[in-house]
Design an enzyme around this catalytic site. Structure first.
Site, PDB file in Angstrom:
ATOM      1  N   LYS A  14       5.989  28.882  89.625  1.00 14.20           N
ATOM      2  CA  LYS A  14       6.015  29.566  88.322  1.00 14.20           C
ATOM      3  C   LYS A  14       6.908  28.817  87.328  1.00 14.20           C
ATOM      4  O   LYS A  14       6.487  28.521  86.216  1.00 14.20           O
ATOM      5  CB  LYS A  14       6.529  31.018  88.477  1.00 14.20           C
ATOM      6  CG  LYS A  14       5.695  31.862  89.431  1.00 14.20           C
ATOM      7  CD  LYS A  14       6.167  33.306  89.477  1.00 14.20           C
ATOM      8  CE  LYS A  14       7.581  33.480  89.999  1.00 14.20           C
ATOM      9  NZ  LYS A  14       7.720  33.296  91.459  1.00 14.20           N
ATOM     10  N   ARG A  89       7.844  42.264  88.273  1.00 11.85           N
ATOM     11  CA  ARG A  89       7.896  42.078  89.720  1.00 11.85           C
ATOM     12  C   ARG A  89       7.766  43.399  90.469  1.00 11.85           C
ATOM     13  O   ARG A  89       7.796  43.397  91.694  1.00 11.85           O
ATOM     14  CB  ARG A  89       9.235  41.445  90.099  1.00 11.85           C
ATOM     15  CG  ARG A  89       9.154  39.942  90.419  1.00 11.85           C
ATOM     16  CD  ARG A  89      10.573  39.492  90.739  1.00 11.85           C
ATOM     17  NE  ARG A  89      10.667  38.282  91.490  1.00 11.85           N
ATOM     18  CZ  ARG A  89      10.881  37.070  90.980  1.00 11.85           C
ATOM     19  NH1 ARG A  89      10.933  36.891  89.692  1.00 11.85           N
ATOM     20  NH2 ARG A  89      11.039  36.030  91.777  1.00 11.85           N
ATOM     21  N   ARG A 128      14.366  22.553  97.495  1.00 11.24           N
ATOM     22  CA  ARG A 128      15.052  22.742  96.216  1.00 11.24           C
ATOM     23  C   ARG A 128      16.526  23.067  96.459  1.00 11.24           C
ATOM     24  O   ARG A 128      17.392  22.635  95.708  1.00 11.24           O
ATOM     25  CB  ARG A 128      14.382  23.865  95.414  1.00 11.24           C
ATOM     26  CG  ARG A 128      15.016  24.061  94.049  1.00 11.24           C
ATOM     27  CD  ARG A 128      14.216  24.984  93.155  1.00 11.24           C
ATOM     28  NE  ARG A 128      14.238  26.360  93.624  1.00 11.24           N
ATOM     29  CZ  ARG A 128      13.582  27.357  93.036  1.00 11.24           C
ATOM     30  NH1 ARG A 128      12.830  27.121  91.974  1.00 11.24           N
ATOM     31  NH2 ARG A 128      13.652  28.577  93.507  1.00 11.24           N
ATOM     32  N   ARG A 134      21.466  26.543  93.951  1.00 14.84           N
ATOM     33  CA  ARG A 134      21.151  27.984  93.959  1.00 14.84           C
ATOM     34  C   ARG A 134      21.423  28.552  95.340  1.00 14.84           C
ATOM     35  O   ARG A 134      20.805  28.139  96.323  1.00 14.84           O
ATOM     36  CB  ARG A 134      19.676  28.206  93.577  1.00 14.84           C
ATOM     37  CG  ARG A 134      19.456  28.198  92.089  1.00 14.84           C
ATOM     38  CD  ARG A 134      18.016  28.389  91.733  1.00 14.84           C
ATOM     39  NE  ARG A 134      17.408  29.592  92.295  1.00 14.84           N
ATOM     40  CZ  ARG A 134      16.213  30.040  91.966  1.00 14.84           C
ATOM     41  NH1 ARG A 134      15.502  29.389  91.049  1.00 14.84           N
ATOM     42  NH2 ARG A 134      15.729  31.118  92.534  1.00 14.84           N
ATOM     43  N   ARG A 146      13.136  37.178 100.425  1.00 14.38           N
ATOM     44  CA  ARG A 146      12.523  37.166  99.083  1.00 14.38           C
ATOM     45  C   ARG A 146      11.011  37.269  99.197  1.00 14.38           C
ATOM     46  O   ARG A 146      10.362  37.948  98.402  1.00 14.38           O
ATOM     47  CB  ARG A 146      12.923  35.882  98.336  1.00 14.38           C
ATOM     48  CG  ARG A 146      14.374  35.920  97.900  1.00 14.38           C
ATOM     49  CD  ARG A 146      14.918  34.545  97.597  1.00 14.38           C
ATOM     50  NE  ARG A 146      14.249  33.874  96.503  1.00 14.38           N
ATOM     51  CZ  ARG A 146      14.413  32.578  96.234  1.00 14.38           C
ATOM     52  NH1 ARG A 146      15.199  31.829  96.984  1.00 14.38           N
ATOM     53  NH2 ARG A 146      13.794  32.040  95.223  1.00 14.38           N
TER      54      ARG A 146
HETATM   55  P1  B4P Z   1       9.077  27.195  91.543  1.00 10.53           P
HETATM   56  O1  B4P Z   1       7.965  27.599  92.445  1.00 10.53           O
HETATM   57  O2  B4P Z   1       8.726  26.705  90.207  1.00 10.53           O
HETATM   58  O3  B4P Z   1      10.057  28.405  91.548  1.00 10.53           O
HETATM   59  P2  B4P Z   1       9.785  29.903  91.065  1.00 10.53           P
HETATM   60  O4  B4P Z   1       8.513  30.451  91.618  1.00 10.53           O
HETATM   61  O5  B4P Z   1       9.924  29.919  89.587  1.00 10.53           O
HETATM   62  O6  B4P Z   1      11.033  30.516  91.743  1.00 10.53           O
HETATM   63  P3  B4P Z   1      11.655  31.894  92.152  1.00 10.53           P
HETATM   64  O7  B4P Z   1      10.639  32.966  92.287  1.00 10.53           O
HETATM   65  O8  B4P Z   1      12.471  31.515  93.320  1.00 10.53           O
HETATM   66  O9  B4P Z   1      12.694  32.212  91.057  1.00 10.53           O
HETATM   67  P4  B4P Z   1      13.062  33.332  90.037  1.00 10.53           P
HETATM   68  O10 B4P Z   1      14.001  32.611  89.185  1.00 10.53           O
HETATM   69  O11 B4P Z   1      11.884  33.964  89.366  1.00 10.53           O
HETATM   70  O12 B4P Z   1       9.831  26.065  92.283  1.00 10.53           O
HETATM   71  C1  B4P Z   1      10.085  26.012  93.665  1.00 10.53           C
HETATM   72  C2  B4P Z   1      10.138  24.586  94.169  1.00 10.53           C
HETATM   73  O13 B4P Z   1       8.813  24.153  94.434  1.00 10.53           O
HETATM   74  C3  B4P Z   1      10.726  23.585  93.170  1.00 10.53           C
HETATM   75  O14 B4P Z   1      11.603  22.752  93.844  1.00 10.53           O
HETATM   76  C4  B4P Z   1       9.517  22.799  92.674  1.00 10.53           C
HETATM   77  O15 B4P Z   1       9.818  21.469  92.366  1.00 10.53           O
HETATM   78  C5  B4P Z   1       8.578  22.876  93.860  1.00 10.53           C
HETATM   79  N1  B4P Z   1       7.169  22.823  93.494  1.00 10.53           N
HETATM   80  C6  B4P Z   1       6.582  23.492  92.474  1.00 10.53           C
HETATM   81  N2  B4P Z   1       5.264  23.209  92.439  1.00 10.53           N
HETATM   82  C7  B4P Z   1       5.016  22.357  93.482  1.00 10.53           C
HETATM   83  C8  B4P Z   1       3.836  21.708  93.986  1.00 10.53           C
HETATM   84  N3  B4P Z   1       2.650  21.867  93.412  1.00 10.53           N
HETATM   85  N4  B4P Z   1       3.944  20.933  95.083  1.00 10.53           N
HETATM   86  C9  B4P Z   1       5.159  20.760  95.670  1.00 10.53           C
HETATM   87  N5  B4P Z   1       6.306  21.323  95.245  1.00 10.53           N
HETATM   88  C10 B4P Z   1       6.240  22.110  94.153  1.00 10.53           C
HETATM   89  O16 B4P Z   1      13.788  34.501  90.880  1.00 10.53           O
HETATM   90  C11 B4P Z   1      15.024  34.351  91.547  1.00 10.53           C
HETATM   91  C12 B4P Z   1      15.619  35.715  91.922  1.00 10.53           C
HETATM   92  O17 B4P Z   1      15.979  36.449  90.704  1.00 10.53           O
HETATM   93  C13 B4P Z   1      14.712  36.705  92.660  1.00 10.53           C
HETATM   94  O18 B4P Z   1      14.719  36.492  94.056  1.00 10.53           O
HETATM   95  C14 B4P Z   1      15.331  38.073  92.261  1.00 10.53           C
HETATM   96  O19 B4P Z   1      16.472  38.382  93.043  1.00 10.53           O
HETATM   97  C15 B4P Z   1      15.786  37.863  90.833  1.00 10.53           C
HETATM   98  N6  B4P Z   1      14.768  38.301  89.851  1.00 10.53           N
HETATM   99  C16 B4P Z   1      14.104  37.484  88.974  1.00 10.53           C
HETATM  100  N7  B4P Z   1      13.224  38.197  88.239  1.00 10.53           N
HETATM  101  C17 B4P Z   1      13.326  39.500  88.651  1.00 10.53           C
HETATM  102  C18 B4P Z   1      12.641  40.699  88.280  1.00 10.53           C
HETATM  103  N8  B4P Z   1      11.680  40.709  87.341  1.00 10.53           N
HETATM  104  N9  B4P Z   1      12.983  41.855  88.913  1.00 10.53           N
HETATM  105  C19 B4P Z   1      13.954  41.878  89.856  1.00 10.53           C
HETATM  106  N10 B4P Z   1      14.622  40.758  90.258  1.00 10.53           N
HETATM  107  C20 B4P Z   1      14.320  39.573  89.662  1.00 10.53           C
END
Ligand code: B4P
Length: 195
Positions: A14, A89, A128, A134, A146
């Site tokens: 995302k 979420r 990551r 993180r 998670r």
């Molecule tokens: P991404 O995949 O981009 O990470 P994300 O989904 O945005 O992360 P996440 O869900 O953990 O984070 P969020 O901040 O929303 O990247 C992951 C890795 O994969 C990276 O290293 C990237 O380079 C790699 N990658 C991506 N695409 C790739 C591909 N095609 N091939 C290979 N590698 C690839 O949430 C963090 C925390 O915040 C949650 O756990 C929760 O506690 C809280 N939170 C956030 N929003 C909330 C909400 N709405 N309600 C309640 N809690 C919330």
């Protein structure tokens, strides 16, 4: 106005795809994860409470994230559209978002849902964690919690938007560019339908 939700389990891409999409479509990026991490960095009361929950791999309470999104919408009255990343979420967050957007007569245009296997998610997040600093990425147990939270509380959000025919599932494994191209095709199609 074009409002997009980028949806999927933690590590599905995302944040990665959001960076590219905001450049291409000029949308305002609203990531609840980034907003929470900036509260943690400032060591605000909200950030300190949120960190305890995030470090366990759990979701921050609905009222906290809904409040953050509501203020962000108020602070950006003149944008082309929003890209919601990591929000909503829970079903309660989805209902709150729909109400906030109803007031602005600018409903969700499409939800793009990224589909990635659990083993690939764990692999990406552990990788990551080697460099991101993180704390929620470094422990496999926390990462799996998670993913469990996602299945228990978040997956149903897609069913909510499916009722309005707004969900497009996209394979989230492959190169970042390939996935980006598939997302763009879907956005361009929905934009055409909206005009
Ligand atoms: P991404 O995949 O981009 O990470 P994300 O989904 O945005 O992360 P996440 O869900 O953990 O984070 P969020 O901040 O929303 O990247 C992951 C890795 O994969 C990276 O290293 C990237 O380079 C790699 N990658 C991506 N695409 C790739 C591909 N095609 N091939 C290979 N590698 C690839 O949430 C963090 C925390 O915040 C949650 O756990 C929760 O506690 C809280 N939170 C956030 N929003 C909330 C909400 N709405 N309600 C309640 N809690 C919330």
């Amino acid at each position: 106005m074009f409002n997009l939700i980028l949806f999927g389990p933690p590590g599905s891409g995302k944040g990665t795809q959001s960076e590219k999409l905001i450049d291409r479509y000029g949308l305002k990026h609203l990531s609840t994860g980034d907003l929470l991490r900036s509260e943690i960095a400032r060591q605000s009361a909200l950030g300190l409470e949120a960190k305890k929950v995030m470090d366990k791999g759990q979701l921050v309470p609905d009222e906290v994230v809904i409040g953050m999104i509501s203020s962000a919408l108020d602070q950006n009255p003149d944008v082309n559209g929003f890209l919601f990343d990591g929000f909503p979420r829970t079903s309660a967050q989805a209902e709150a978002l729909d109400k906030l957007l109803e007031h602005r007569q600018a409903p969700i245009s499409v939800m793009i849902a990224l589909d990635v296997s659990e083993e690939e998610l764990v692999k990406r997040l552990m990788k990551r964690g080697e460099t991101s600093g993180r704390s929620d990425d470094t422990n496999e147990q926390v990462i799996r919690s998670r993913i469990t939270e996602y299945h228990n509380k978040t997956a149903a959000v897609a069913d909510h938007y499916q009722k309005f025919d707004k969900v497009k599932m996209i394979a989230g494994e492959g190169s970042i560019e390939e996935i980006f191209a598939c997302i763009c095709i879907e956005i361009d199609l929905r934009k055409l339908q909206q005009t």
